[in-house]
Every structure is written in structure tokens, then in C-alpha cells.
Design an enzyme around this catalytic site. Structure first.
Site, short mmCIF file in Angstrom:
data_model
loop_
_atom_site.label_atom_id
_atom_site.label_comp_id
_atom_site.label_asym_id
_atom_site.label_seq_id
_atom_site.Cartn_x
_atom_site.Cartn_y
_atom_site.Cartn_z
N GLU A 96 20.09 6.95 -49.03
CA GLU A 96 20.75 6.94 -50.33
C GLU A 96 21.05 8.41 -50.66
OE1 GLU A 96 18.09 5.16 -53.22
OE2 GLU A 96 19.69 4.06 -54.20
N ASN A 154 15.33 1.77 -55.70
CA ASN A 154 14.03 1.71 -56.39
C ASN A 154 14.13 1.20 -57.82
OD1 ASN A 154 12.40 2.37 -54.27
ND2 ASN A 154 12.64 4.57 -54.58
N HIS A 169 17.69 10.33 -49.79
CA HIS A 169 16.58 9.39 -49.96
C HIS A 169 16.48 8.46 -48.76
CE1 HIS A 169 14.66 5.96 -52.52
NE2 HIS A 169 13.75 6.64 -51.86
N SER A 183 12.01 9.62 -54.79
CA SER A 183 12.25 8.18 -54.95
C SER A 183 12.89 7.85 -56.28
CB SER A 183 10.91 7.43 -54.91
OG SER A 183 10.30 7.53 -53.66
N1 CAA Z 1 8.33 3.40 -35.76
C1 CAA Z 1 9.19 2.90 -34.85
N2 CAA Z 1 9.54 1.59 -34.81
C2 CAA Z 1 8.95 0.76 -35.71
C3 CAA Z 1 8.03 1.22 -36.68
C4 CAA Z 1 7.72 2.60 -36.68
N3 CAA Z 1 6.87 3.14 -37.57
N4 CAA Z 1 7.64 0.16 -37.44
C5 CAA Z 1 8.31 -0.90 -36.97
N5 CAA Z 1 9.10 -0.55 -35.93
C6 CAA Z 1 10.04 -1.40 -35.21
C7 CAA Z 1 9.37 -2.35 -34.25
O1 CAA Z 1 9.24 -1.77 -32.95
C8 CAA Z 1 10.33 -3.53 -34.26
O2 CAA Z 1 11.49 -3.30 -33.45
P1 CAA Z 1 12.31 -4.54 -32.81
O3 CAA Z 1 12.56 -5.52 -33.90
O4 CAA Z 1 13.57 -3.87 -32.32
O5 CAA Z 1 11.41 -5.04 -31.74
C9 CAA Z 1 10.83 -3.56 -35.67
O6 CAA Z 1 10.66 -2.25 -36.19
C10 CAA Z 1 10.06 -4.56 -36.46
O7 CAA Z 1 8.67 -4.25 -36.34
P2 CAA Z 1 7.52 -5.33 -36.16
O8 CAA Z 1 8.01 -6.48 -35.34
O9 CAA Z 1 6.28 -4.65 -35.73
O10 CAA Z 1 7.20 -5.78 -37.60
P3 CAA Z 1 8.08 -6.55 -38.59
O11 CAA Z 1 9.10 -7.40 -37.94
O12 CAA Z 1 7.10 -7.13 -39.51
O13 CAA Z 1 8.87 -5.37 -39.34
C11 CAA Z 1 9.17 -3.76 -41.00
C12 CAA Z 1 8.22 -4.31 -39.96
C13 CAA Z 1 10.34 -3.06 -40.33
C14 CAA Z 1 8.36 -2.74 -41.80
C15 CAA Z 1 9.69 -4.95 -41.89
O14 CAA Z 1 8.60 -5.71 -42.35
C16 CAA Z 1 10.50 -4.48 -43.06
O15 CAA Z 1 11.67 -4.19 -42.94
N6 CAA Z 1 9.86 -4.44 -44.23
C17 CAA Z 1 10.50 -3.97 -45.46
C18 CAA Z 1 10.51 -2.45 -45.45
C19 CAA Z 1 11.14 -1.92 -46.69
O16 CAA Z 1 11.56 -2.60 -47.62
N7 CAA Z 1 11.20 -0.58 -46.74
C20 CAA Z 1 11.71 0.12 -47.90
C21 CAA Z 1 10.56 0.52 -48.77
S1 CAA Z 1 11.12 1.31 -50.25
C22 CAA Z 1 11.36 2.89 -49.80
O17 CAA Z 1 11.14 3.29 -48.68
C23 CAA Z 1 11.92 3.79 -50.85
C24 CAA Z 1 10.96 4.44 -51.76
O18 CAA Z 1 11.37 5.45 -52.33
C25 CAA Z 1 9.61 3.93 -52.04
P1 NAD Z 2 2.40 11.21 -48.97
O1 NAD Z 2 1.37 11.25 -50.03
O2 NAD Z 2 2.23 10.26 -47.84
O3 NAD Z 2 2.58 12.68 -48.31
C1 NAD Z 2 2.83 13.82 -49.07
C2 NAD Z 2 2.44 15.04 -48.22
O4 NAD Z 2 2.89 16.22 -48.88
C3 NAD Z 2 0.94 15.19 -48.00
O5 NAD Z 2 0.67 15.31 -46.62
C4 NAD Z 2 0.57 16.47 -48.76
O6 NAD Z 2 -0.45 17.21 -48.12
C5 NAD Z 2 1.90 17.22 -48.72
N1 NAD Z 2 2.08 18.20 -49.79
C6 NAD Z 2 1.78 18.06 -51.11
N2 NAD Z 2 2.16 19.17 -51.78
C7 NAD Z 2 2.70 20.02 -50.87
C8 NAD Z 2 3.28 21.32 -50.94
N3 NAD Z 2 3.37 21.98 -52.10
N4 NAD Z 2 3.74 21.89 -49.79
C9 NAD Z 2 3.65 21.23 -48.60
N5 NAD Z 2 3.11 19.99 -48.49
C10 NAD Z 2 2.65 19.40 -49.59
O7 NAD Z 2 3.80 10.98 -49.71
P2 NAD Z 2 5.08 10.18 -49.19
O8 NAD Z 2 4.86 8.73 -49.40
O9 NAD Z 2 5.49 10.70 -47.87
O10 NAD Z 2 6.13 10.62 -50.31
C11 NAD Z 2 6.77 11.87 -50.27
C12 NAD Z 2 8.04 11.81 -51.11
O11 NAD Z 2 8.91 10.81 -50.55
C13 NAD Z 2 7.80 11.40 -52.57
O12 NAD Z 2 8.75 12.05 -53.37
C14 NAD Z 2 8.07 9.89 -52.54
O13 NAD Z 2 8.44 9.39 -53.78
C15 NAD Z 2 9.23 9.84 -51.55
N6 NAD Z 2 9.42 8.56 -50.85
C16 NAD Z 2 8.34 7.82 -50.47
C17 NAD Z 2 8.56 6.63 -49.80
C18 NAD Z 2 7.42 5.79 -49.33
O14 NAD Z 2 7.67 4.62 -48.95
N7 NAD Z 2 6.20 6.28 -49.29
C19 NAD Z 2 9.87 6.21 -49.50
C20 NAD Z 2 10.96 7.03 -49.88
C21 NAD Z 2 10.71 8.20 -50.58
#
Ligand code: CAA
Ligand code: NAD
Length: 285
Positions: free
Chosen positions: A153, A191, A141, A120
Site C-alpha cells: 500500500e 487496516n 506499507h 500500519s
Molecule cells: N515465508 C515464505 N513462505 C511462506 C511463509 C513465510 N514466512 N509463510 C507462508 N509461506 C508460504 C507457504 O510456503 C505456502 O506456499 P504455497 O501455497 O505456494 O505452497 C503459502 O505461503 C501458504 O502457507 P501455508 O500452506 O503454510 O499456510 P496457509 O495456507 O495457512 O497460509 C498464510 C498462511 C499465507 C499466512 C495465510 O493464512 C494468509 O494469507 N493469512 C492471512 C494473512 C494476512 O491477512 N496478512 C495481512 C495481515 S495485516 C498486515 O500485515 C498489515 C498491518 O499493518 C498489520
Molecule cells: P516488532 O515488534 O516485531 O519489531 C520491531 C523491531 O524494531 C524490534 O526488533 C525492535 O528491537 C526494533 N526497534 C525498536 N525501536 C528501534 C529503533 N529506534 N531503532 C532500531 N530498531 C528499533 O514490530 P513489527 O510487527 O515488525 O512492526 C513494525 C512496524 O511495521 C510497525 O509500524 C507496524 O505497525 C508495522 N506493520 C506491522 C505488521 C505486522 O503484521 N506485524 C504489518 C504491516 C506493518
């Protein structure tokens, strides 16, 4: 350009199972590896549920969902990655853990295997430097929930070759996702913007400005976000949000990325969000 046919995914947590499911639905043979049998079992349940959702919605047939699940093999043995064209790691967001898995893969995988990290926030150049094949390391990503979110990404390390980047663009298109490029920088683009937003929402809770429910509702009603920043933190995992903030803070050496004290406390308490059943909201098992 190398054609990618077989996929390995390391880590079966929030992201790993979504990545495995997405490749399998697009017809790729996937090996999903985790250290924990429990994590693999939970991943199976999550993927089954997610595919069932798509079948119910009519975007996938039951046959296609069954075939996707059948293309995913689960294992705790990382040596199973030996024959893979592309190995994507989705394990904990820590440089030391990610570099050690890359080094292990160096000794296991074929000479032309590509190593992608779903990190991330960590510098791809720093990760690649730990590999004996830095030219074959790249950032791929994905976003959560993976089956739903369009973007991948793509981040090239300074060492990544054009050939490797081209192969990753091609496979991203083949699974129906949209690639966009960021240069290598802590947190890349999404992010760098999103994690400070979530962190600041947590500071608003910490300062008692409004309830978590009201803060989320304000961002949905006032900024048209699909979900509020605190619910998003719970979806991502608050441990992951903290790791991202720490990478931004340390990487840029800039106090503007300081993690909220409440975020640190939530993580210390084990209130990580959806994956532990409790974060800023509670989630039934
Ligand atoms: N698997 C399959 N389909 C799924 C699903 C899953 N796990 N979760 C949701 N869906 C589908 C639903 O079936 C639904 O489809 P339709 O619109 O075609 O019917 C759609 O996605 C929307 O789902 P819901 O109606 O149940 O719920 P919602 O409208 O509240 O949407 C959401 C849920 C898609 C999560 C929406 O709230 C959303 O886009 N949220 C923001 C998510 C976001 O920002 N993600 C990025 C996080 S940052 C990251 O990932 C990077 C990092 O490194 C941390
Ligand atoms: P998570 O904690 O849900 O899962 C991590 C998994 O990795 C666990 O099941 C753990 O048992 C396993 N694990 C740890 N060390 C290991 C090893 N050495 N070999 C094999 N398996 C191992 O974490 P997550 O949220 O899926 O995040 C995973 C990566 O993806 C991180 O780098 C995170 O920053 C990135 N990421 C997370 C998100 C998010 O929304 N959670 C979105 C994009 C990217």
C-alpha cells in the site's frame, strides 16, 4: 526519476526481516539495523527458515537463497544507513518513536535518500512534517508475511514529490509486489477495515459468545478467510493491533474505533501472539 539500488531497513522484527529478505531475494543489497543484537539473530533464523521453505517448494534454488542471505548485512549501528538510496523503517507503531528515527536519519543519510515508513496507521503527512526533508518521505506499507503477501500500500504525504512516488512505484514492481495507492488517512485502506474486524472478534471473546477457536473457524468456514481474525491478530502482534486501534480512535476522534478491553489486557499481560509464544493460541518456541 531516482533509481533505487541500495536498501536500508530499520527494525528487524516481524516486518523488518521479511522486507529485508524480499529485497535481497530480488537482488538488492540490504543493510538491516536493529537496536537489539537478539532481534538481529532472530531475524537471521527467520529469514533462513523462510528461504528454506521457498527452496523446498521449488520457487527458489538453494543458490538463489544463499545469495539472498549473503546480500543482507546486519548491524546495530544506524550510521550504516549513510550510503543508502532508500531507508525503510519498520519499528514500533508510535508517532514519537518514528519521528525521532526520521530526524536521526536526516542527519545521517545522503541528500537524495528516500525515507519510507512501513507504518500500519499513522498519518504520513504528520511523519513527514517531523523531517527536514518532508518531500522525500512516503508510506510503503507491506503485509505480513512479507515474502508471501502481494500488496504494498503506497501512501503519499501531502509533501511527497512525484519523483519520489515514481521511484517507490518502480522499486515495488522490481521486487515483484503489487502497488496500490491510498490517500493519507489513519489506517489507510486495509487496516481501516482489518483492525476493527480483529478488534470486534476480540470483543466476541470478551463477551463469551464463543471460544477463540470457534470464532476463527466460523470466519474460515463462513466467510472463506484464509485464517480466523484471532489467529491473524496473533500473527500481526496484538500490541500492533492495539496501536492501530488507538491511532484510528484518536485520529478520527470516533468511539466506533474503541479498542476492546480484552485486547488491552492481553497486551498488558505480554500475550502479544506468535512473537511471545502466547496470544489467543499458544505457539511452540
Ligand atoms: N515465508 C515464505 N513462505 C511462506 C511463509 C513465510 N514466512 N509463510 C507462508 N509461506 C508460504 C507457504 O510456503 C505456502 O506456499 P504455497 O501455497 O505456494 O505452497 C503459502 O505461503 C501458504 O502457507 P501455508 O500452506 O503454510 O499456510 P496457509 O495456507 O495457512 O497460509 C498464510 C498462511 C499465507 C499466512 C495465510 O493464512 C494468509 O494469507 N493469512 C492471512 C494473512 C494476512 O491477512 N496478512 C495481512 C495481515 S495485516 C498486515 O500485515 C498489515 C498491518 O499493518 C498489520
Ligand atoms: P516488532 O515488534 O516485531 O519489531 C520491531 C523491531 O524494531 C524490534 O526488533 C525492535 O528491537 C526494533 N526497534 C525498536 N525501536 C528501534 C529503533 N529506534 N531503532 C532500531 N530498531 C528499533 O514490530 P513489527 O510487527 O515488525 O512492526 C513494525 C512496524 O511495521 C510497525 O509500524 C507496524 O505497525 C508495522 N506493520 C506491522 C505488521 C505486522 O503484521 N506485524 C504489518 C504491516 C506493518
Amino acid at each position: 526519476m531516482k533509481e533505487i539500488k541500495s536498501i536500508g531497513v530499520i527494525g528487524a522484527g516481524t516486518m523488518g526481516n521479511g522486507i529485508a529478505q524480499t529485497f535481497a531475494t530480488a537482488g538488492y543489497a540490504v543493510i538491516l539495523q536493529d537496536l537489539s543484537e537478539d532481534a538481529l539473530a532472530r531475524a537471521g533464523t527467520t529469514m533462513t527458515g523462510s528461504l528454506a521453505r521457498q527452496v523446498k517448494k521449488g520457487t527458489l534454488t538453494q543458490d538463489a537463497a544463499d545469495a539472498a542471505l549473503a546480500r543482507i548485512a546486519s548491524t546495530t549501528d544506524v550510521a550504516a544507513m549513510a550510503d543508502r538510496d532508500l531507508v525503510i523503517e519498520a519499528i514500533v507503531e508510535r508517532l514519537d518513536v518514528k519521528t525521532s528515527i526520521l530526524q536521526k536519519l536526516d542527519t545521517i543519510c545522503r541528500d537524495d535518500a528516500i525515507f519510507a515508513s512501513n507504518t500500519s496507521s499513522i498519518s504520513l503527512t504528520q511523519l513527514a512534517a517531523a523531517s527536514t526533508h518532508p518531500d522525500r518521505v512516503i508510506g510503503m506499507h507491506f503485509f505480513n508475511p512479507v515474502p508471501v503477501m502481494q500488496l504494498v500500500e503506497i501512501i503519499r504525504a501531502l509533501q511527497t514529490t512525484d519523483d519520489v512516488a515514481d521511484a517507490i512505484f518502480a522499486v515495488t514492481a522490481a521486487i515483484g509486489k503489487t502497488p496500490r495507492v491510498s490517500k493519507d488517512s489513519y489506517g489507510f485502506i486495509v487496516n481501516r477495515l482489518l483492525a476493527p474486524l480483529i478488534n470486534e472478534a476480540i470483543n466476541c471473546v470478551y463477551e463469551g459468545l464463543a471460544t477463540p477457536e470457534d470464532i476463527d473457524s466460523m470466519m474460515k468456514l463462513g466467510a472463506n478467510h484464509p485464517m480466523g481474525p484471532l489467529a491473524l491478530g496473533d500473527l500481526i502482534g496484538l500490541d500492533v493491533v492495539l496501536n492501530i486501534m488507538e491511532t484510528l480512535y484518536d485520529g478520527f476522534d470516533d468511539p466506533k474505533y474503541r479498542a476492546s478491553p480484552l485486547l488491552k489486557q492481553m497486551v498488558s499481560a505480554g500475550y502479544l501472539g506468535r512473537k511471545t509464544g502466547k496470544g489467543f493460541a499458544t505457539y511452540p518456541a
